[in-house]
Design a protein around this motif. Structure first.
Motif, PDB file in Angstrom:
ATOM      1  N   UNK A  83       0.814  -1.227   0.000  1.00  0.00           N
ATOM      2  CA  UNK A  83       0.000   0.000   0.000  1.00  0.00           C
ATOM      3  C   UNK A  83       0.842   1.269   0.000  1.00  0.00           C
ATOM      4  N   UNK A 205     -10.866  14.126   1.869  1.00  0.00           N
ATOM      5  CA  UNK A 205     -10.077  13.410   2.866  1.00  0.00           C
ATOM      6  C   UNK A 205      -8.936  14.321   3.300  1.00  0.00           C
ATOM      7  N   UNK A 213      -5.368   5.871   6.037  1.00  0.00           N
ATOM      8  CA  UNK A 213      -5.836   4.869   5.068  1.00  0.00           C
ATOM      9  C   UNK A 213      -4.669   3.976   4.636  1.00  0.00           C
ATOM     10  N   UNK A 217      -4.081   0.035   5.419  1.00  0.00           N
ATOM     11  CA  UNK A 217      -3.769  -0.996   4.424  1.00  0.00           C
ATOM     12  C   UNK A 217      -2.595  -1.844   4.871  1.00  0.00           C
TER      13      UNK A 217
ATOM     14  N   UNK B  71     -16.214   8.473   1.920  1.00  0.00           N
ATOM     15  CA  UNK B  71     -15.157   7.621   2.479  1.00  0.00           C
ATOM     16  C   UNK B  71     -15.685   6.298   3.019  1.00  0.00           C
ATOM     17  N   UNK B  74     -15.539   4.474  -0.174  1.00  0.00           N
ATOM     18  CA  UNK B  74     -14.170   4.405  -0.700  1.00  0.00           C
ATOM     19  C   UNK B  74     -13.308   3.389   0.054  1.00  0.00           C
ATOM     20  N   UNK B  75     -13.371   3.413   1.376  1.00  0.00           N
ATOM     21  CA  UNK B  75     -12.456   2.581   2.166  1.00  0.00           C
ATOM     22  C   UNK B  75     -12.664   1.074   1.977  1.00  0.00           C
ATOM     23  N   UNK B  78     -11.345   0.159  -1.358  1.00  0.00           N
ATOM     24  CA  UNK B  78      -9.877   0.098  -1.392  1.00  0.00           C
ATOM     25  C   UNK B  78      -9.376  -1.189  -0.741  1.00  0.00           C
ATOM     26  N   UNK B  79      -9.988  -1.542   0.383  1.00  0.00           N
ATOM     27  CA  UNK B  79      -9.593  -2.778   1.072  1.00  0.00           C
ATOM     28  C   UNK B  79      -9.834  -3.996   0.201  1.00  0.00           C
ATOM     29  N   UNK B  82      -7.260  -3.940  -2.727  1.00  0.00           N
ATOM     30  CA  UNK B  82      -5.903  -4.257  -2.276  1.00  0.00           C
ATOM     31  C   UNK B  82      -5.751  -5.757  -2.008  1.00  0.00           C
TER      32      UNK B  82
END
Lengths: 395, 141
Positions: A83, A205, A213, A217, B71, B74-75, B78-79, B82
């Protein structure tokens, strides 16, 4: 075509924070990776690397968890930094879409960025595929990952040399503590710079949010990786092959079925060949037995600690009539690239170096190398030969 | 000084590639390695980046709410992205024969586990959003 960059938090300070993390962590990944090459001893892969290796030394046997640590760090850090690498690339990506500089020196510098960015992405991709046994790329992982590493190292060293002053200046341009206290409503762009968007969207953000964030990750991947190495946390490596074991067993580094070894070869006819002396399994079991807690640690970053019982290698050397051996060549019933291992004098003489007959109080299973396997402190798992056929002690 | 550094760096990179040239058994792999090197770079810069930038752009279409949704969507995305990228081979069950030979186990559970992980991230994120909305209503009416 011009792109309107929208993020108001992109800027040299944020880039430099990611850069600082990578500057601290990547050298650890690099050095532990190069140490792995040394740990392979007299059988490194790739074999001929010119001067591109760490100074040669005999891989130590103490502490026993040395390879577990170095390789666990190499793979574990390599995973959790993904990340940070992606965030760093996101933070500088506007530069990718600027014209190639006319100045030939600047143009060459740009070329070196291909080595830097291409290098790290290549290392991440090949590394991640290798630890998950996905050989879709079809070439030698060892050679590719080693060469890719040096291409990356070249780009990395130059990048650090050229950008370190910029990084230090940018880090000093804002207070880190102040940034951690700045909420979304007060988040403003950094002063004009080639990375800062001249006409950004309103922020969604804060900078501290972005750092959280990326940090999140890292924590997520760490949580999903640690179980590869820590036996008690094994099932938490939910998505990795080494988070799973057969019920009641510990991880196997190659199954009996995949080894191509026949039932007969390890049956009643099996003998350990010590060069002149041939021993049955019962004769080995009648020799003095020693028990040691030792890890099996693999180049793929996983490891497991188990309790092994068997005959000390130095006692076997005495049986073979070799006093104070300078090393040993071990071969397996199995055929293939890892069917032979060469041990140093230290690795033979260490009191915990065993030809193991049992693990955790029971005879070895076929998957773990029955009738007998090598287990040596700090030796890469792949050299802890299973289904041992012969040991040649060197005088 | 700068010139020396740049030239030395390029020379070191070039020298590294001779490791492959010196081993004839690696020669058939040269093209593949080059393709994967360039591919990793191009895939990130010209596919992955535009894709995630476009996905992030699409978040502006979310309805406006008193506690912004952006968010909270979004989060977990993203998780999910990833973990999907990092653990791709297991999730799509690629390379299963080698996994079986190395570990004695298959890749059967990984897709379901990944989906559960994604569901958990979405659930937690939604829950936090609901809590924030409730607290704001309680505080501000």
């Amino acid at each position: 075509m011009t792109i309107r960059w929208r993020s108001p938090i992109r800027g040299p300070w944020l880039t430099s924070v990611f850069g600082l993390v990578l500057l601290c962590a990547l050298p650890v990944v690099i050095v532990t990776g190069l140490l792995d090459w040394v740990a392979y001893g007299s059988q490194p892969i790739p074999a001929d690397v010119g001067f591109l290796h760490l100074p040669a030394f005999d891989w130590p046997t103490r502490p026993a968890w040395l390879f577990r640590l170095t390789q666990g760090l190499h793979v574990g850090l390599g995973i959790v930094l993904v990340p940070v690498v992606l965030a760093k690339l996101w933070s500088v990506i506007p530069k990718l879409f600027t014209a190639l500089p006319r100045n030939p020196l600047k143009a060459l510098e740009r070329l070196s960025l291909i080595m830097l960015v291409g290098g790290i992405l290549f290392e991440i991709v090949t590394g991640l595929l290798n630890i998950q046994y996905d050989y879709v790329f079809g070439f030698s992982f060892y050679a590719a990952h080693y060469v890719g590493a040096w291409v990356f190292i070249a780009g990395f060293v130059l990048h650090v040399a050229l950008k370190l002053p910029t990084m230090m200046r940018s880090l000093r341009s804002r207070s880190f503590r102040e940034e951690l206290r700045t909420p979304l409503a007060e988040t403003r762009s950094e002063p004009p710079d080639e990375l800062v968007a001249p006409d950004p969207d309103p922020p969604t953000m804060s900078r501290r949010g972005a750092l959280a964030v990326v940090g999140g990750g890292v924590v997520l991947l760490a949580g999903l990786t640690l179980g590869q190495t820590v036996d008690a946390l094994r099932p938490t490596a939910l998505l990795l092959p080494r988070g799973r074991t057969a019920p009641g067993d510990f991880p196997v580094n190659r199954t009996f079925a995949a080894s191509g070894v026949s039932e007969q070869a390890i049956g009643a006819e099996w003998r350990l060949d010590l060069g002149g002396v041939r021993l049955t399994r019962a004769e080995l079991a009648a020799l003095p037995q020693h028990t040691a807690d030792l890890p099996i640690s693999c180049v793929e970053g996983w490891s497991t600690q188990q309790t092994w019982t068997g005959v000390r290698l130095r006692d076997l050397a005495a049986v073979a009539g070799v006093d104070g051996p300078s090393g040993a060549d071990v071969s397996s019933v199995e055929e293939g690239p890892f069917a032979r291992a060469s041990l140093t004098s230290d690795q033979v003489l260490h009191p915990d170096s065993l030809l193991a007959l049992q693990v955790n109080g029971a005879d070895l299973s076929r998957d773990h190398g029955f009738p007998a396997r090598i287990i040596v402190p700090a030796l890469p798992g792949v050299h802890c030969t299973k289904w041992v056929a012969a040991i040649g002690f060197r005088a | 000084m700068r010139v020396v550094g740049v030239v030395a760096c390029l020379a070191l990179g070039a020298y590294a590639t001779t490791i492959i040239l010196r081993d004839p058994t690696l020669h058939p792999s040269i093209l593949g390695m080059l393709i994967w090197f360039a591919g990793a770079l191009l895939l990130h810069d010209l596919v992955l980046f535009p894709l995630y930038a476009a996905a992030d752009r699409a978040l502006t279409l979310l309805p406006t709410t008193r506690v912004p949704l952006v968010n909270h969507v979004r989060l977990p995305l993203m998780g999910a992205a990833l973990t999907f990228l990092v653990f791709l081979p297991g999730i799509i069950r690629q390379g299963e024969p080698v996994v079986r030979g190395a570990t004695g186990l298959d890749q059967e559970p990984f897709l379901a586990r990944w989906l559960w992980l994604c569901a958990a991230m979405v659930g937690v994120s939604a829950l936090v959003w609901v809590v924030r909305v409730t607290r704001r209503s309680a505080a501000g009416g």
